[in-house]
Motif scaffolding. Structure first.
Motif, PDB file in Angstrom:
ATOM      1  N   GLY A 181     -43.436  57.695  17.398  1.00 51.87           N
ATOM      2  CA  GLY A 181     -43.883  58.130  18.721  1.00 51.87           C
ATOM      3  C   GLY A 181     -42.749  58.405  19.683  1.00 51.87           C
ATOM      4  O   GLY A 181     -42.974  58.960  20.767  1.00 51.87           O
ATOM      5  N   LEU A 182     -41.524  58.041  19.287  1.00 50.58           N
ATOM      6  CA  LEU A 182     -40.371  58.196  20.162  1.00 50.58           C
ATOM      7  C   LEU A 182     -39.489  59.367  19.798  1.00 50.58           C
ATOM      8  O   LEU A 182     -38.870  59.987  20.667  1.00 50.58           O
ATOM      9  N   ILE A 183     -39.411  59.681  18.506  1.00 52.33           N
ATOM     10  CA  ILE A 183     -38.479  60.725  18.054  1.00 52.33           C
ATOM     11  C   ILE A 183     -39.090  61.519  16.914  1.00 52.33           C
ATOM     12  O   ILE A 183     -39.720  60.955  16.011  1.00 52.33           O
ATOM     13  N   ASP A 184     -38.947  62.824  16.990  1.00 55.25           N
ATOM     14  CA  ASP A 184     -39.319  63.730  15.910  1.00 55.25           C
ATOM     15  C   ASP A 184     -38.061  63.999  15.097  1.00 55.25           C
ATOM     16  O   ASP A 184     -37.101  64.564  15.624  1.00 55.25           O
ATOM     17  N   PRO A 185     -38.016  63.600  13.838  1.00 57.63           N
ATOM     18  CA  PRO A 185     -36.793  63.805  13.048  1.00 57.63           C
ATOM     19  C   PRO A 185     -36.351  65.257  12.985  1.00 57.63           C
ATOM     20  O   PRO A 185     -35.173  65.540  12.776  1.00 57.63           O
ATOM     21  N   GLY A 186     -37.284  66.183  13.181  1.00 58.30           N
ATOM     22  CA  GLY A 186     -36.944  67.586  13.100  1.00 58.30           C
ATOM     23  C   GLY A 186     -36.393  68.195  14.364  1.00 58.30           C
ATOM     24  O   GLY A 186     -35.830  69.301  14.337  1.00 58.30           O
ATOM     25  N   SER A 187     -36.534  67.493  15.513  1.00 60.38           N
ATOM     26  CA  SER A 187     -36.083  68.095  16.770  1.00 60.38           C
ATOM     27  C   SER A 187     -35.427  67.121  17.740  1.00 60.38           C
ATOM     28  O   SER A 187     -34.689  67.549  18.633  1.00 60.38           O
ATOM     29  N   GLY A 188     -35.681  65.824  17.617  1.00 60.24           N
ATOM     30  CA  GLY A 188     -35.062  64.859  18.520  1.00 60.24           C
ATOM     31  C   GLY A 188     -36.078  64.057  19.309  1.00 60.24           C
ATOM     32  O   GLY A 188     -37.265  63.994  18.950  1.00 60.24           O
ATOM     33  N   VAL A 189     -35.605  63.414  20.384  1.00 62.28           N
ATOM     34  CA  VAL A 189     -36.489  62.545  21.159  1.00 62.28           C
ATOM     35  C   VAL A 189     -37.640  63.355  21.722  1.00 62.28           C
ATOM     36  O   VAL A 189     -37.493  64.534  22.075  1.00 62.28           O
TER      37      VAL A 189
END
Length: 361
Positions: free
Chosen positions: A72-80
């Motif tokens: 819920g805090l960070i998308d591994p593909g784009s960042g926070v």
């Protein structure tokens, strides 16, 4: 990825200390940069025993983060995922790497090379110190010699002495003298110059004419940003048949304006700071930089740790030909995974940023 199975147990603030090998003096705008100092870091621990940490890049909303899933805090593909989480940018990227057993450069796509050239960013106005007995140009050459011995094969020379510290004409003459002296002493090293906006366009073009045979790799922030003056600088370099690059964007960057100027061919390298601009922002803008056919080199001065972040970014996102080196050590951090050899820095394949806090941190 399994990030939704890991929940934040705690968010802790701490500090690390940087120590330079010598006192770093003045530049065109600021006084002595000292011999190091303390920086804030944030450590995030999960209920599964995973730990990620990094330099603080803004506000740290610990209360909003504790108890939430990492997914819920960070998308591994784009960042926070949210602007209010930007202070945790580096810690969260490190944490994802720890959870998934991947280095950050792999999370970023592995589009660059793991080994990147690294220039010396610590050649300041040593010639002007001390006030009661300035040591002159030999002091700058001594700093270059020390950093050459430490493995650097490229020097970024601070110029712009006439902006604040010397009479304009005398300062400009000293800039020329220093540039020529370093080139003579190191004929095979790459030389970059950074004026910290310490010239106007006319004065800077005069400086360039005096060092035209020095083969400068790039000129950084020669004067206050202005599209017309940057176009004038480009025209001068083109007419001179010079391959010298124009690097801009460290100081108070207005991103859309910079990209527009770069699109016209009047900026070659964009320099937004690796930490204050942020890894998530770099991830978002790099495709546009690539589309324009320009390059990036995130500003990293101040902390050796920022150099390591910039190298991970270079290896992960690509389109970075060199990164800024900060001679010194980060006390309390194990950086042994990074290989430094003959002017090049190789990032490790360890999880996250490959940096571990030693006991007590």
């Amino acid at each position: 990825m399994s990030l939704d199975r890991h929940f934040v147990r705690s968010v802790e603030l701490s500090t690390i200390r940087t120590r330079y090998p010598r006192t770093v003096g003045r530049n065109a705008r600021l006084g002595s940069h000292g011999s190091g100092g303390e920086s804030d870091i944030v450590v995030i621990r999960t209920d599964t025993g995973k730990v990620g940490w990094g330099l603080v890049a803004g506000d740290v909303p610990a209360e909003q983060v504790t108890g939430r899933s990492v997914a819920g805090l960070i998308d591994p593909g784009s960042g926070v995922r949210h602007e209010e989480l930007r202070g945790l940018d580096f810690a969260l990227h490190d944490l994802v790497g720890q959870i998934e057993d991947l280095p950050v450069h792999a999370l970023l796509g592995g589009h660059g090379q793991r080994t990147v050239p690294c220039y010396d960013g610590a050649i300041y106005f040593a010639d002007l110190d001390p006030d009661d007995g300035p040591r002159g140009v030999p002091a700058v050459l001594a700093d270059c010699a020390a950093d050459d011995a430490a493995g650097y094969r490229a020097f970024k020379l601070k110029i712009g002495r006439g902006n604040r510290w010397m009479d304009r004409a005398a300062g400009d003459a000293r800039d020329i003298e220093v540039t020529r002296a370093v080139r003579e002493a190191y004929p095979d090293h790459r030389i970059l110059v950074d004026a910290n906006d310490g010239y106007d366009c006319t004065g800077f073009l005069k400086y360039l004419r005096a060092v035209t045979d020095c083969g400068l790799y790039w000129v950084e922030e020669p004067f206050l940003d202005g599209a017309a003056d940057l176009a004038r600088l480009r025209s001068h370099l083109r007419d001179a048949g010079s391959a010298t690059l124009i690097a801009e964007g460290e100081t108070d960057p207005e991103l859309e304006t910079l990209l527009e100027i770069a699109g016209r061919g009047d900026i070659d390298v964009l320099l937004m700071d690796v930490v204050s601009f942020g890894l998530t922002s770099w991830r978002a803008v790099m495709p546009r930089i690539a589309e324009l056919g320009v390059r990036a080199s995130p500003h990293a001065w101040g902390l050796p740790l920022k150099t390591l972040y910039a190298a991970q970014l270079a290896a992960g996102l690509g389109h970075v030909d060199t990164v800024e080196g900060v001679p010194g050590e980060t006390i309390g951090v194990d950086t042994s995974g990074y290989l430094w050899r003959d002017g090049e820095l190789t990032v490790p394949d360890r999880p996250g940023f490959g940096l571990s806090l030693q006991s007590g941190k």
